[in-house]
Motif scaffolding. Sequence first.
Motif, PDB file in Angstrom:
ATOM      1  N   LEU A 168      -6.277   6.671   5.616  1.00  0.00           N
ATOM      2  CA  LEU A 168      -6.881   5.593   5.217  1.00  0.00           C
ATOM      3  C   LEU A 168      -7.288   4.611   6.117  1.00  0.00           C
ATOM      4  CD1 LEU A 168      -4.590   5.843   1.716  1.00  0.00           C
ATOM      5  CD2 LEU A 168      -7.463   7.075   2.521  1.00  0.00           C
ATOM      6  N   ASP A 169      -9.109   3.402   5.974  1.00  0.00           N
ATOM      7  CA  ASP A 169      -8.259   2.535   6.098  1.00  0.00           C
ATOM      8  C   ASP A 169      -8.586   1.246   5.243  1.00  0.00           C
ATOM      9  OD1 ASP A 169     -10.513   1.746   4.162  1.00  0.00           O
ATOM     10  OD2 ASP A 169     -12.297   2.079   5.991  1.00  0.00           O
ATOM     11  N   TRP A 170      -8.521   0.026   5.888  1.00  0.00           N
ATOM     12  CA  TRP A 170      -7.769  -0.313   4.363  1.00  0.00           C
ATOM     13  C   TRP A 170      -8.668  -1.598   3.338  1.00  0.00           C
ATOM     14  CZ3 TRP A 170      -9.618  -1.335   9.460  1.00  0.00           C
ATOM     15  CH2 TRP A 170     -10.705  -2.993   9.731  1.00  0.00           C
ATOM     16  N   HIS A 171      -9.841  -0.771   3.587  1.00  0.00           N
ATOM     17  CA  HIS A 171     -10.738  -0.935   2.423  1.00  0.00           C
ATOM     18  C   HIS A 171     -10.263  -0.113   0.822  1.00  0.00           C
ATOM     19  CE1 HIS A 171     -13.487  -2.996   5.062  1.00  0.00           C
ATOM     20  NE2 HIS A 171     -13.043  -2.154   5.680  1.00  0.00           N
ATOM     21  N   VAL A 172      -9.322   0.570   0.653  1.00  0.00           N
ATOM     22  CA  VAL A 172      -9.342   1.581   0.136  1.00  0.00           C
ATOM     23  C   VAL A 172      -7.183   0.971  -0.259  1.00  0.00           C
ATOM     24  CG1 VAL A 172     -10.395   3.211  -0.187  1.00  0.00           C
ATOM     25  CG2 VAL A 172      -7.907   3.164   1.420  1.00  0.00           C
ATOM     26  N   ASN A 173      -6.933   0.712  -1.651  1.00  0.00           N
ATOM     27  CA  ASN A 173      -5.459   0.357  -2.209  1.00  0.00           C
ATOM     28  C   ASN A 173      -4.883   1.616  -1.866  1.00  0.00           C
ATOM     29  OD1 ASN A 173      -3.532   1.267  -4.201  1.00  0.00           O
ATOM     30  ND2 ASN A 173      -3.903  -1.066  -4.962  1.00  0.00           N
ATOM     31  N   LEU A 174      -4.246   1.845  -1.197  1.00  0.00           N
ATOM     32  CA  LEU A 174      -3.628   2.899  -0.804  1.00  0.00           C
ATOM     33  C   LEU A 174      -3.138   3.799  -1.794  1.00  0.00           C
ATOM     34  CD1 LEU A 174      -1.290   4.173   2.096  1.00  0.00           C
ATOM     35  CD2 LEU A 174      -0.121   4.471   0.188  1.00  0.00           C
ATOM     36  N   ILE A 181       3.896 -10.601   7.871  1.00  0.00           N
ATOM     37  CA  ILE A 181       3.466  -8.447   8.110  1.00  0.00           C
ATOM     38  C   ILE A 181       4.372  -8.491   7.271  1.00  0.00           C
ATOM     39  CG2 ILE A 181       3.656  -7.307  10.116  1.00  0.00           C
ATOM     40  CD1 ILE A 181       3.242  -9.345  11.666  1.00  0.00           C
ATOM     41  N   GLU A 182       5.947  -8.546   7.028  1.00  0.00           N
ATOM     42  CA  GLU A 182       7.179  -7.493   6.091  1.00  0.00           C
ATOM     43  C   GLU A 182       5.873  -8.101   4.702  1.00  0.00           C
ATOM     44  OE1 GLU A 182      11.027  -9.235   7.034  1.00  0.00           O
ATOM     45  OE2 GLU A 182      11.443  -8.217   4.617  1.00  0.00           O
ATOM     46  N   GLN A 183       6.001  -8.837   3.824  1.00  0.00           N
ATOM     47  CA  GLN A 183       4.588  -8.558   2.940  1.00  0.00           C
ATOM     48  C   GLN A 183       3.886  -7.660   2.932  1.00  0.00           C
ATOM     49  OE1 GLN A 183       3.489 -12.459   1.531  1.00  0.00           O
ATOM     50  NE2 GLN A 183       5.051 -13.793   2.259  1.00  0.00           N
ATOM     51  N   GLU A 184       2.628  -7.139   3.618  1.00  0.00           N
ATOM     52  CA  GLU A 184       2.165  -6.997   4.225  1.00  0.00           C
ATOM     53  C   GLU A 184       2.464  -5.361   3.598  1.00  0.00           C
ATOM     54  OE1 GLU A 184      -1.603  -7.038   3.443  1.00  0.00           O
ATOM     55  OE2 GLU A 184      -0.693  -8.544   2.485  1.00  0.00           O
ATOM     56  N   VAL A 185       3.847  -4.897   4.965  1.00  0.00           N
ATOM     57  CA  VAL A 185       4.401  -3.809   4.835  1.00  0.00           C
ATOM     58  C   VAL A 185       4.429  -3.554   3.570  1.00  0.00           C
ATOM     59  CG1 VAL A 185       6.261  -2.553   5.757  1.00  0.00           C
ATOM     60  CG2 VAL A 185       4.769  -3.909   7.145  1.00  0.00           C
ATOM     61  N   GLN A 186       5.578  -4.304   2.698  1.00  0.00           N
ATOM     62  CA  GLN A 186       5.745  -3.792   1.322  1.00  0.00           C
ATOM     63  C   GLN A 186       5.274  -3.802   0.516  1.00  0.00           C
ATOM     64  OE1 GLN A 186       9.616  -4.474   0.161  1.00  0.00           O
ATOM     65  NE2 GLN A 186       8.818  -2.941  -0.539  1.00  0.00           N
ATOM     66  N   ARG A 187       3.888  -4.310   0.327  1.00  0.00           N
ATOM     67  CA  ARG A 187       3.043  -4.131  -0.753  1.00  0.00           C
ATOM     68  C   ARG A 187       2.368  -2.345  -0.740  1.00  0.00           C
ATOM     69  NH1 ARG A 187      -2.074  -3.185   0.581  1.00  0.00           N
ATOM     70  NH2 ARG A 187      -2.155  -4.749   1.705  1.00  0.00           N
ATOM     71  N   ASN A 245       2.840   2.869  -2.808  1.00  0.00           N
ATOM     72  CA  ASN A 245       2.470   4.905  -2.008  1.00  0.00           C
ATOM     73  C   ASN A 245       4.099   5.024  -3.455  1.00  0.00           C
ATOM     74  OD1 ASN A 245       2.157   7.156  -0.859  1.00  0.00           O
ATOM     75  ND2 ASN A 245       4.474   6.533  -0.812  1.00  0.00           N
ATOM     76  N   ALA A 246       4.752   3.983  -3.318  1.00  0.00           N
ATOM     77  CA  ALA A 246       5.960   4.277  -4.692  1.00  0.00           C
ATOM     78  C   ALA A 246       6.416   5.785  -4.308  1.00  0.00           C
ATOM     79  CB  ALA A 246       5.183   4.409  -6.492  1.00  0.00           C
ATOM     80  N   GLY A 247       6.803   5.411  -3.527  1.00  0.00           N
ATOM     81  CA  GLY A 247       8.256   6.689  -3.256  1.00  0.00           C
ATOM     82  C   GLY A 247       7.795   8.039  -3.189  1.00  0.00           C
ATOM     83  N   ARG A 248       6.420   7.944  -3.584  1.00  0.00           N
ATOM     84  CA  ARG A 248       5.076   9.394  -3.198  1.00  0.00           C
ATOM     85  C   ARG A 248       5.812   9.799  -1.629  1.00  0.00           C
ATOM     86  NH1 ARG A 248       0.086   7.692  -6.749  1.00  0.00           N
ATOM     87  NH2 ARG A 248       0.294   5.824  -5.580  1.00  0.00           N
ATOM     88  N   PRO A 249       6.445  11.325  -1.518  1.00  0.00           N
ATOM     89  CA  PRO A 249       6.555  12.106  -0.248  1.00  0.00           C
ATOM     90  C   PRO A 249       4.770  12.376   0.380  1.00  0.00           C
ATOM     91  CG  PRO A 249       6.526  14.023  -1.907  1.00  0.00           C
ATOM     92  CD  PRO A 249       6.652  11.988  -3.113  1.00  0.00           C
ATOM     93  N   GLY A 250       4.562  12.095   1.679  1.00  0.00           N
ATOM     94  CA  GLY A 250       3.449  12.365   2.217  1.00  0.00           C
ATOM     95  C   GLY A 250       3.201  11.142   2.786  1.00  0.00           C
TER      96      GLY A 250
END
Length: 340
Positions: free
Chosen positions: A258-264, A293-299, A304-309
């Motif tokens: 996925l590129d960054w134009h989508v909400n994961l 950078i840390e905030q963006e990683v957390q976002r 993803n909300a803990g989903r596997p994969g």
Amino acid sequence: MNNRFLDACWGRPTDRTPVWLMRQAGRYLPEYMAVRSRCSFLELCKTPELAAEVTIQPVDILGVDAAILFSDILTPVEPMGLKLDFVPGPVFDNPVRTMADVEKLRIPDPESDVPYVLQAIRILRRELAGKVPLIGFGGAPFTLACYMVEGKGSKDWAVIKRMMYASPEIFHALMEKVTMMDMEYLNAQIKAGVQAIQIFDTWGGILSPTDYKNYVLPYTTKLINGLNRSQTPIIHFVKGAATMLQTVQQAGADVMGLDWHVNLGSARDTLGPQTAVQGNLDPTVLYAPKGIIEQEVQRILDENAGRPGHIFNLGHGILPTVAPEHAIHMVECVHRLSQR
Ligand code: CP3
């Protein structure tokens, strides 16, 4: 043995979110530039010991969970009959324009035409010794065709689009041939020992969703179906695919880049639990102060909300002017913030 990356490709739970960076071996690393100062980029690609050395650099320096073979998507195109140069972008001085040009292209035999790629893979499997998995890769047929027809990068890709619309028989003959080349090439990488394959379709997003479906999807689908993939997950990265994720998903890969134009998170809702995802930090976030950078990683982890994969990555390649320290920090944040 760190199996996080492969587990996530197969949708299995992991202790932390695995992370690697597209184009992780490259000019932003002084260690890469030191090797590169002694030879050209193509010589580096064609010297297995050096290619293996720069493949391993980011594993040690960044602490990523996978290595990606050092080469280029255009490496197997040269033995099809197109003279390749990098200046630093790729240039073919005899681009493909006519049906006669397509007919002249040969389908390389990987063992004899690109032995250095397979040799680098064998060296790497030995030197990585199971530390992290090794990813092999190729360009998707469309992105390879873009460079083969244009002869170089382009802003509007008008030459290949013109061929697609005005001379579809030439376009389809070329796509068919590139697909066959890719299938042989990627199966040879799998046979030599790569543990996952990433297909890069950097330019798939320059087409409308309908044109993507008609002109590109059939070939990438055929390619993926022709790979010996039972033990080897396939990651399919189409840049600019935000408006056509379900169409791209039909190609059948195990993992969608996925590129960054989508909400994961929304992308995962759309794709469903059977498809793993990889992404999707905007590469320019690595210019931000470490706290951002840390905030963006957390976002992204929150989306993803803990989903596997989920495999953490950038939404496209790392840029050459990024400070290595910031890439190291990003990897550290992913591991720390995702610890379960
Ligand atoms: O990811 C990795 O670390 C593995 C190596 C890798 C390279 N290219 C090395 C490289 C991979 C996976 C690629 C893929 C690639 N190559 C793509 C798809 C991914 C993407 O970024 O969209 C594309 C479109 C290419 C074609 C290509 N090669 C271009 C447009 C350029 C010039 C732009 C640039 O980044 O310099 C290259 C050259 C290239 N490929 C370099 C590297 C490290 C720089 C060459 C140098 O050292 O001078």
